[in-house]
Design an enzyme around this catalytic site. Structure first.
Site, PDB file in Angstrom:
ATOM      1  N   ASP A  66      -5.807   8.027  -6.025  1.00 40.30           N
ATOM      2  CA  ASP A  66      -5.282   7.367  -4.842  1.00 40.30           C
ATOM      3  C   ASP A  66      -6.259   7.404  -3.672  1.00 40.30           C
ATOM      4  O   ASP A  66      -7.274   8.107  -3.721  1.00 40.30           O
ATOM      5  CB  ASP A  66      -3.927   7.981  -4.422  1.00 40.30           C
ATOM      6  CG  ASP A  66      -3.917   9.508  -4.523  1.00 40.30           C
ATOM      7  OD1 ASP A  66      -5.004  10.111  -4.529  1.00 40.30           O
ATOM      8  OD2 ASP A  66      -2.818  10.084  -4.590  1.00 40.30           O
ATOM      9  N   ASN A 133       7.805  17.153  -2.270  1.00 37.77           N
ATOM     10  CA  ASN A 133       8.962  16.302  -2.592  1.00 37.77           C
ATOM     11  C   ASN A 133       8.912  15.787  -4.038  1.00 37.77           C
ATOM     12  O   ASN A 133       9.669  14.905  -4.411  1.00 37.77           O
ATOM     13  CB  ASN A 133       9.062  15.123  -1.607  1.00 37.77           C
ATOM     14  CG  ASN A 133       7.869  14.171  -1.688  1.00 37.77           C
ATOM     15  OD1 ASN A 133       6.968  14.353  -2.516  1.00 37.77           O
ATOM     16  ND2 ASN A 133       7.852  13.159  -0.845  1.00 37.77           N
ATOM     17  N   HIS A 135       6.318  14.271  -5.523  1.00 40.27           N
ATOM     18  CA  HIS A 135       5.464  13.109  -5.817  1.00 40.27           C
ATOM     19  C   HIS A 135       4.278  13.510  -6.692  1.00 40.27           C
ATOM     20  O   HIS A 135       3.833  14.659  -6.670  1.00 40.27           O
ATOM     21  CB  HIS A 135       5.018  12.374  -4.540  1.00 40.27           C
ATOM     22  CG  HIS A 135       3.997  13.064  -3.696  1.00 40.27           C
ATOM     23  ND1 HIS A 135       4.041  13.077  -2.324  1.00 40.27           N
ATOM     24  CD2 HIS A 135       2.871  13.765  -4.005  1.00 40.27           C
ATOM     25  CE1 HIS A 135       3.005  13.737  -1.845  1.00 40.27           C
ATOM     26  NE2 HIS A 135       2.279  14.172  -2.853  1.00 40.27           N
ATOM     27  N   GLU A 140       5.940   8.209  -4.321  1.00 42.52           N
ATOM     28  CA  GLU A 140       6.976   8.928  -3.590  1.00 42.52           C
ATOM     29  C   GLU A 140       8.325   8.786  -4.300  1.00 42.52           C
ATOM     30  O   GLU A 140       8.493   7.887  -5.139  1.00 42.52           O
ATOM     31  CB  GLU A 140       7.079   8.358  -2.169  1.00 42.52           C
ATOM     32  CG  GLU A 140       5.807   8.516  -1.329  1.00 42.52           C
ATOM     33  CD  GLU A 140       5.611   9.943  -0.792  1.00 42.52           C
ATOM     34  OE1 GLU A 140       6.038  10.918  -1.441  1.00 42.52           O
ATOM     35  OE2 GLU A 140       5.012  10.073   0.293  1.00 42.52           O
TER      36      GLU A 140
HETATM   37  C1  F6R Z   1      -3.873  13.537  -4.204  1.00 46.48           C
HETATM   38  C2  F6R Z   1      -2.589  13.397  -4.867  1.00 46.48           C
HETATM   39  C3  F6R Z   1      -1.372  14.074  -4.335  1.00 46.48           C
HETATM   40  C4  F6R Z   1      -1.549  15.587  -4.249  1.00 46.48           C
HETATM   41  C5  F6R Z   1      -0.277  16.245  -3.742  1.00 46.48           C
HETATM   42  C6  F6R Z   1      -0.447  17.742  -3.578  1.00 46.48           C
HETATM   43  O1  F6R Z   1      -4.862  12.783  -4.879  1.00 46.48           O
HETATM   44  O2  F6R Z   1      -2.526  12.714  -5.831  1.00 46.48           O
HETATM   45  O3  F6R Z   1      -0.287  13.794  -5.174  1.00 46.48           O
HETATM   46  O4  F6R Z   1      -1.881  16.086  -5.514  1.00 46.48           O
HETATM   47  O5  F6R Z   1       0.079  15.699  -2.508  1.00 46.48           O
HETATM   48  O6  F6R Z   1      -1.375  17.992  -2.571  1.00 46.48           O
HETATM   49  P1  F6R Z   1      -2.004  19.454  -2.375  1.00 46.48           P
HETATM   50  O7  F6R Z   1      -2.786  19.733  -3.600  1.00 46.48           O
HETATM   51  O8  F6R Z   1      -2.898  19.312  -1.166  1.00 46.48           O
HETATM   52  O9  F6R Z   1      -0.872  20.379  -2.167  1.00 46.48           O
END
Ligand code: F6R
Length: 243
Positions: A66, A133, A135, A140
């Site tokens: 992403d 959450n 995701h 989301e």
């Molecule tokens: C980022 C991504 C997000 C993160 C998620 C957890 O490329 O795909 O889904 O993996 O938001 O973020 P952290 O690792 O910072 O807790």
């Protein structure tokens, strides 16, 4: 889904060893990469193993999950910039083989990103983190389970979680471009890293609820080759640890 509860260091070591082994067996392996805090320890171990000459990334192909909409590659908050700093500039990867969704030319990217991935043979090894959450990538809650690459409006909870990387929450972009849930399931092997207490509820729901759009990570239940790596904090709300 397999569950492994290990220390953070053990998680990073095991995943980085798996990746090194994969690349040494298949020099042009296709890696699916994530940003955020969760995979950074894996990237550090990969850099160390490269420095120790245990692996070369010369022919490796990567696809990131992403990118924020509106941020150019050279913006220090972009995921392209993050990947350069956390991994790519420290190893011998050919930048022509590196793919991060384009946060500026989004329409063109939506048309070509996944077809290029298929042309390259598909993702051999996908690394995921998980949002508090539930995701995965930026899918989301509410995202259709059969989604492909698309633009999303980020939830306030996600913008709040990610505000730690920005000067203030107002600077966190409101939209992102992300691989969809269906696209992620196409990976041959998937590992999800969850560390810290703020992931504990999402992990509990992942193991205790069925597949639901309310918890995007639950789509992983459909995949035959998934390991969920948790540290003790992330696993702390599970009934039984170490299943
Ligand atoms: C980022 C991504 C997000 C993160 C998620 C957890 O490329 O795909 O889904 O993996 O938001 O973020 P952290 O690792 O910072 O807790």
């Amino acid at each position: 889904m397999e569950l492994k509860v290990l220390t953070k260091d053990e998680i990073y070591e095991e995943i980085s060893e798996d990746i090194v082994k994969l690349i040494n067996e298949k020099h042009n392996a296709v890696l699916g990469l994530a940003t955020g805090s969760s995979p950074v320890g894996v990237y550090q171990k990969l850099i160390e193993k490269y420095a120790d000459k245990k692996v070369s990334f010369k022919d490796v192909i990567t696809y990131n999950l992403d990118e924020y909409v509106g941020l150019t590659k050279d913006n220090d908050q972009s995921y392209y910039y993050f990947m350069m700093n956390q991994l790519f500039k420290h190893v011998d990867i050919n930048l022509a083989n590196v793919h991060v969704p384009d946060g500026i030319e989004t329409e063109k990217c939506i048309e070509t990103y996944e077809s290029n991935m298929v042309k390259d043979g598909g993702i051999d090894y996908q690394i995921l983190g998980i949002g508090s959450n539930g995701h995965i990538a930026f899918n989301e809650p509410g995202t259709p389970l059969d989604s492909h690459i698309h633009i999303v409006t980020l939830k306030d909870s996600t913008r709040k979680d990610n505000a730690r990387f920005f000067a203030s929450i107002d600077e966190v972009p409101t939209h992102a471009i992300t691989m969809g849930l269906k696209s992620i399931l196409a990976g041959k092997r998937i590992v999800l890293i969850a560390t810290g207490k703020n992931k504990a509820l999402a992990i509990k729901r992942l193991f205790e609820e069925g597949e639901t759009t309310d918890l995007p990570a639950s789509v992983l239940k459909e995949h035959p080759n998934v390991t969920i790596y948790c540290d003790e904090d992330a696993a702390s709300l599970l009934e039984k640890v170490g299943a």
